[in-house]
Design a protein around this motif. Structure first.
Motif, PDB file in Angstrom:
ATOM      1  N   ASP A   1      98.765 108.970  23.569  1.00  0.00           N
ATOM      2  CA  ASP A   1      98.029 108.581  22.247  1.00  0.00           C
ATOM      3  C   ASP A   1      98.233 109.968  21.552  1.00  0.00           C
ATOM      4  O   ASP A   1      97.032 110.487  21.397  1.00  0.00           O
ATOM      5  N   THR A   2      99.240 110.494  21.275  1.00  0.00           N
ATOM      6  CA  THR A   2      99.377 111.866  20.635  1.00  0.00           C
ATOM      7  C   THR A   2      99.760 111.926  19.019  1.00  0.00           C
ATOM      8  O   THR A   2      99.832 112.942  18.750  1.00  0.00           O
TER       9      THR A   2
ATOM     10  N   ARG B   1      85.666 106.100  23.515  1.00  0.00           N
ATOM     11  CA  ARG B   1      85.344 107.363  23.788  1.00  0.00           C
ATOM     12  C   ARG B   1      84.136 107.760  24.550  1.00  0.00           C
ATOM     13  O   ARG B   1      84.016 108.777  25.267  1.00  0.00           O
TER      14      ARG B   1
ATOM     15  N   TYR C   1      91.946 104.836  29.097  1.00  0.00           N
ATOM     16  CA  TYR C   1      92.480 105.712  27.738  1.00  0.00           C
ATOM     17  C   TYR C   1      93.672 106.639  28.286  1.00  0.00           C
ATOM     18  O   TYR C   1      93.430 107.550  29.018  1.00  0.00           O
ATOM     19  N   ASP C   2      94.744 106.225  27.527  1.00  0.00           N
ATOM     20  CA  ASP C   2      96.021 107.144  27.895  1.00  0.00           C
ATOM     21  C   ASP C   2      96.059 108.374  26.720  1.00  0.00           C
ATOM     22  O   ASP C   2      96.915 108.100  25.947  1.00  0.00           O
ATOM     23  N   LYS C   3      95.149 109.358  27.090  1.00  0.00           N
ATOM     24  CA  LYS C   3      95.140 110.189  26.084  1.00  0.00           C
ATOM     25  C   LYS C   3      96.509 111.047  25.918  1.00  0.00           C
ATOM     26  O   LYS C   3      97.155 111.429  24.897  1.00  0.00           O
ATOM     27  N   ASP C   4      97.169 111.346  27.239  1.00  0.00           N
ATOM     28  CA  ASP C   4      98.395 111.845  27.182  1.00  0.00           C
ATOM     29  C   ASP C   4      99.625 111.206  26.265  1.00  0.00           C
ATOM     30  O   ASP C   4     100.474 111.830  25.929  1.00  0.00           O
TER      31      ASP C   4
ATOM     32  N   ARG D   1      86.802 104.366  28.887  1.00  0.00           N
ATOM     33  CA  ARG D   1      87.284 105.600  28.608  1.00  0.00           C
ATOM     34  C   ARG D   1      88.331 106.158  29.773  1.00  0.00           C
ATOM     35  O   ARG D   1      89.402 107.014  29.440  1.00  0.00           O
TER      36      ARG D   1
ATOM     37  N   SER E   1      95.425 102.310  21.062  1.00  0.00           N
ATOM     38  CA  SER E   1      95.548 103.770  20.517  1.00  0.00           C
ATOM     39  C   SER E   1      94.175 104.144  19.771  1.00  0.00           C
ATOM     40  O   SER E   1      93.498 103.221  18.965  1.00  0.00           O
ATOM     41  N   LEU E   2      93.534 105.020  20.420  1.00  0.00           N
ATOM     42  CA  LEU E   2      92.211 105.323  19.655  1.00  0.00           C
ATOM     43  C   LEU E   2      92.464 105.908  18.248  1.00  0.00           C
ATOM     44  O   LEU E   2      91.537 105.775  17.496  1.00  0.00           O
ATOM     45  N   LYS E   3      93.652 106.474  18.157  1.00  0.00           N
ATOM     46  CA  LYS E   3      93.942 107.059  16.832  1.00  0.00           C
ATOM     47  C   LYS E   3      93.892 105.927  15.801  1.00  0.00           C
ATOM     48  O   LYS E   3      93.305 106.093  14.693  1.00  0.00           O
TER      49      LYS E   3
END
Length: 215
Positions: free
Chosen positions: A93-94, A79, A88-91, A85, A33-35
């Protein structure tokens, strides 16, 4: 420094090394998780404001530099690195991590040991670290299948905090007047958040199966 504090520091360091090994060697941040990593970067930034003003020991300074440097490196990799990048599973990691920052800051302003800028920021870092793992845990529940390095990274993070609790207990009984309620409560909350993950981690280890979390 007692054995529990040293073990906690080394476990924390190993968790970072495991994550960097995954990102740098495999060129993948899948399941990370980038968050959560951004929250940790904020935690270390606000906690170590005294790094250039208050010298405690060489060990202390080196560890601060390692955690500051590694946290920002991980965020940069996810990033900015062209290959990393892509994984990275942006969808998934919300998690709205900024919803954690504001309550922790407000709490630090009103509940602290001393109302100074450094003290409030240090207290804020304790509150934020307690919940910073939440986006990561939510992401793992959504993806369910967890690779070995990601599982080890999260396990080591939880183990580090559990060892610090033992450190606090040891110091409470060996050092006169050692009481830090804010640190203790934040640390216990943080450790409890890992309880579900620990259960499934040990179950997978016991049964020699791939780690999976329930949806």
């Amino acid at each position: 420094m007692n054995i529990f504090r040293l073990a906690g520091d080394m476990t924390h360091l190993f968790s970072v090394l495991v994550l960097l090994l995954k990102i740098h060697t495999i060129k993948s941040c899948a399941g990370i998780s980038l968050k959560t990593q951004e929250l940790y970067a904020l935690v270390f930034t606000t906690r170590y404001l005294d790094i250039f003003t208050d010298f405690i020991s060489l060990y202390n300074t080196v560890m601060k530099l390692i955690f500051l440097g590694s946290s920002f490196s991980i965020v940069w990799y996810i990033r900015r690195h062209k290959i990393v990048r892509r994984s990275y599973d942006k969808d998934q990691d919300t998690f709205r991590h900024y919803f954690l920052v504001i309550p922790c800051l407000v709490l630090a302003v009103f509940i602290n040991h001393k109302f100074t800028f450094k003290e409030v920021m240090w207290t804020f870092s304790l509150y934020l670290e307690a919940v910073a793992i939440l986006p990561q845990l939510v992401l793992l529940q959504r993806t369910r299948n967890i690779d070995n390095l990601t599982g080890q990274y999260v396990f080591l993070l939880g183990a580090y905090r559990a060892l610090y609790i033992l450190n606090w207990i040891y110091r409470h009984f060996t050092e006169p007047h050692y009481v830090h309620w804010i640190t203790w409560i934040a640390g216990v909350v943080q450790t409890l958040l890992y309880a579900d993950f620990f259960y499934y981690y040990f179950q997978s280890w016991k049964n020699n199966e791939k780690l999976q979390l329930p949806a």
